[in-house]
Design a protein around this motif. Structure first.
Motif, PDB file in Angstrom:
ATOM      1  N   ARG A 280      41.274 175.891 -12.380  1.00 60.19           N
ATOM      2  CA  ARG A 280      41.707 174.804 -11.662  1.00 60.19           C
ATOM      3  C   ARG A 280      42.862 174.086 -12.569  1.00 60.19           C
ATOM      4  N   GLY A 281      42.834 174.081 -13.711  1.00 60.33           N
ATOM      5  CA  GLY A 281      43.652 173.147 -14.758  1.00 60.33           C
ATOM      6  C   GLY A 281      43.293 171.713 -14.505  1.00 60.33           C
TER       7      GLY A 281
ATOM      8  N   GLY B 175      35.659 160.070   2.428  1.00 62.26           N
ATOM      9  CA  GLY B 175      35.359 160.901   1.278  1.00 62.26           C
ATOM     10  C   GLY B 175      36.788 160.862   0.631  1.00 62.26           C
ATOM     11  N   TYR B 176      37.024 161.736  -0.443  1.00 65.30           N
ATOM     12  CA  TYR B 176      38.018 161.864  -1.185  1.00 65.30           C
ATOM     13  C   TYR B 176      38.581 163.118  -1.318  1.00 65.30           C
ATOM     14  N   VAL B 177      40.011 163.219  -1.554  1.00 66.05           N
ATOM     15  CA  VAL B 177      40.657 164.554  -1.673  1.00 66.05           C
ATOM     16  C   VAL B 177      41.398 164.489  -3.285  1.00 66.05           C
ATOM     17  N   THR B 178      40.849 165.695  -4.083  1.00 65.32           N
ATOM     18  CA  THR B 178      41.409 165.510  -5.456  1.00 65.32           C
ATOM     19  C   THR B 178      42.348 166.733  -5.448  1.00 65.32           C
TER      20      THR B 178
ATOM     21  N   GLY C 266      46.870 174.102  -8.042  1.00 64.99           N
ATOM     22  CA  GLY C 266      47.246 174.156  -6.633  1.00 64.99           C
ATOM     23  C   GLY C 266      46.206 174.024  -5.796  1.00 64.99           C
ATOM     24  N   ILE C 267      44.932 173.576  -6.360  1.00 62.27           N
ATOM     25  CA  ILE C 267      43.672 173.359  -5.440  1.00 62.27           C
ATOM     26  C   ILE C 267      43.476 171.848  -5.027  1.00 62.27           C
ATOM     27  N   LEU C 268      42.860 171.847  -3.817  1.00 63.08           N
ATOM     28  CA  LEU C 268      42.575 170.566  -3.256  1.00 63.08           C
ATOM     29  C   LEU C 268      41.146 170.648  -2.932  1.00 63.08           C
TER      30      LEU C 268
ATOM     31  N   GLU D 146      34.036 173.594   0.253  1.00 68.70           N
ATOM     32  CA  GLU D 146      34.988 174.788  -0.281  1.00 68.70           C
ATOM     33  C   GLU D 146      36.257 174.117  -0.555  1.00 68.70           C
ATOM     34  N   SER D 147      37.096 174.501  -1.752  1.00 64.45           N
ATOM     35  CA  SER D 147      38.459 173.980  -1.953  1.00 64.45           C
ATOM     36  C   SER D 147      39.276 174.752  -1.157  1.00 64.45           C
TER      37      SER D 147
END
Length: 218
Positions: A166-167, A180-183, A188-190, A202-203
Motif C-alpha cells: 500500500r505505501g 463509513g470512510y474511504v482512505t 493507488g489503493i482505496l 475489499e479495496s
C-alpha cells in the motif's frame, strides 16, 4: 471574480472553505501563516478577516464545530503535528491548542513517535473532529483515529489495515450520512471502512495503463 495578491509571502499549500459560511475560506502556506478571507469583499484589506500563525508548514486544514460554532480550524503540519485555532477576529478571544508528534503518537497508543505520521482530519458533528494517523513501524504498522474531546486527543477507532503493497495512507474522506470512510494510499489503493463491520471491504486498486501513442493527431 477577482483575487488577493499580498496576503501570503510563502507558497500556499492548503485552501479550505467553511461550508456553513460559503463566503469564508482559509488559506495556509509553508511559512505557517493562515489567512481567513470573506470573498464577498473585493478589496483585499477588507476581505482579510484575521491572520493566524502556526509557526510550521501547513499541510491540511479542516473547519469544525465547537459549542455550535463552526469557526474552528484543525491544522495538520508537515512535521506531523496538529494545531487547533478559533478563527475569531478579536485575537484576545482566540483559543488555540497544539499537539506535538509525541501527543499524536500517544493518542493512537504508539510509544515511538518517530514512526508516526498524520494523515487527515475529519469534521464530526458529534465529536468536533477525528484525527487519522498511522505508524510505519515495520513490526507493528497501524492506522487509527483519535478524537478531539475536552481539549485533548483521545484514542477512538482502530482500523485493521493490511498494509502490504500500500505505501503510506495519505488521505481520508467520510461518506455522507455516516456510512463509513474511504482512505487512499500511495500505492493507488482505496479502502472502504464501514461502522460495525467485522472486516473491511475489499479495496479497489487503480492500475495505470499507458495509452497507445498515435502517429497522427486524429
Amino acid at each position: 471574480m477577482g483575487g488577493y495578491w499580498e496576503s501570503h509571502s510563502g507558497d500556499i499549500t492548503s485552501i479550505r472553505f467553511n461550508f456553513q459560511k460559503g463566503n469564508m475560506f482559509a488559506s495556509g502556506d509553508v511559512t505557517g501563516m493562515i489567512n481567513i478571507f470573506d470573498i464577498n469583499q473585493t478589496d483585499e484589506d477588507e476581505a482579510l478577516l484575521t491572520t493566524l500563525n502556526c509557526e510550521d508548514s501547513v499541510s491540511k486544514m479542516t473547519w469544525f464545530k465547537k459549542n455550535e460554532k463552526m469557526d474552528f480550524l484543525a491544522i495538520t503540519t508537515h512535521s506531523e503535528t496538529l494545531q487547533v485555532f478559533e478563527a475569531e477576529e478579536d485575537k484576545d478571544k482566540q483559543q488555540s491548542y497544539t499537539f506535538s508528534r509525541k501527543s499524536v503518537a500517544h493518542s493512537i497508543r504508539r510509544l515511538s513517535q518517530e514512526h508516526v505520521f498524520v494523515i487527515d482530519v475529519i469534521e464530526n458533528q458529534d465529536q468536533g473532529f477525528l484525527l487519522l494517523a498511522g505508524s510505519n513501524y515495520e513490526k507493528n504498522k497501524c492506522l487509527r483515529f483519535s478524537v478531539f474531546k475536552s481539549k485533548k486527543l483521545k484514542p477512538y477507532i482502530n482500523l485493521p489495515l493490511d498494509v502490504s503493497n500500500r505505501g503510506h495512507v495519505r488521505s481520508c474522506v467520510e461518506l455522507p450520512g455516516g456510512l463509513g470512510y474511504v482512505t487512499g494510499s500511495e500505492g493507488g489503493i482505496l479502502d472502504l471502512w464501514k461502522p460495525g463491520a467485522t472486516a473491511k471491504e475489499e479495496s479497489l486498486k487503480f492500475s495505470s495503463k499507458k495509452k497507445a501513442q498515435r502517429s497522427k493527431p486524429y
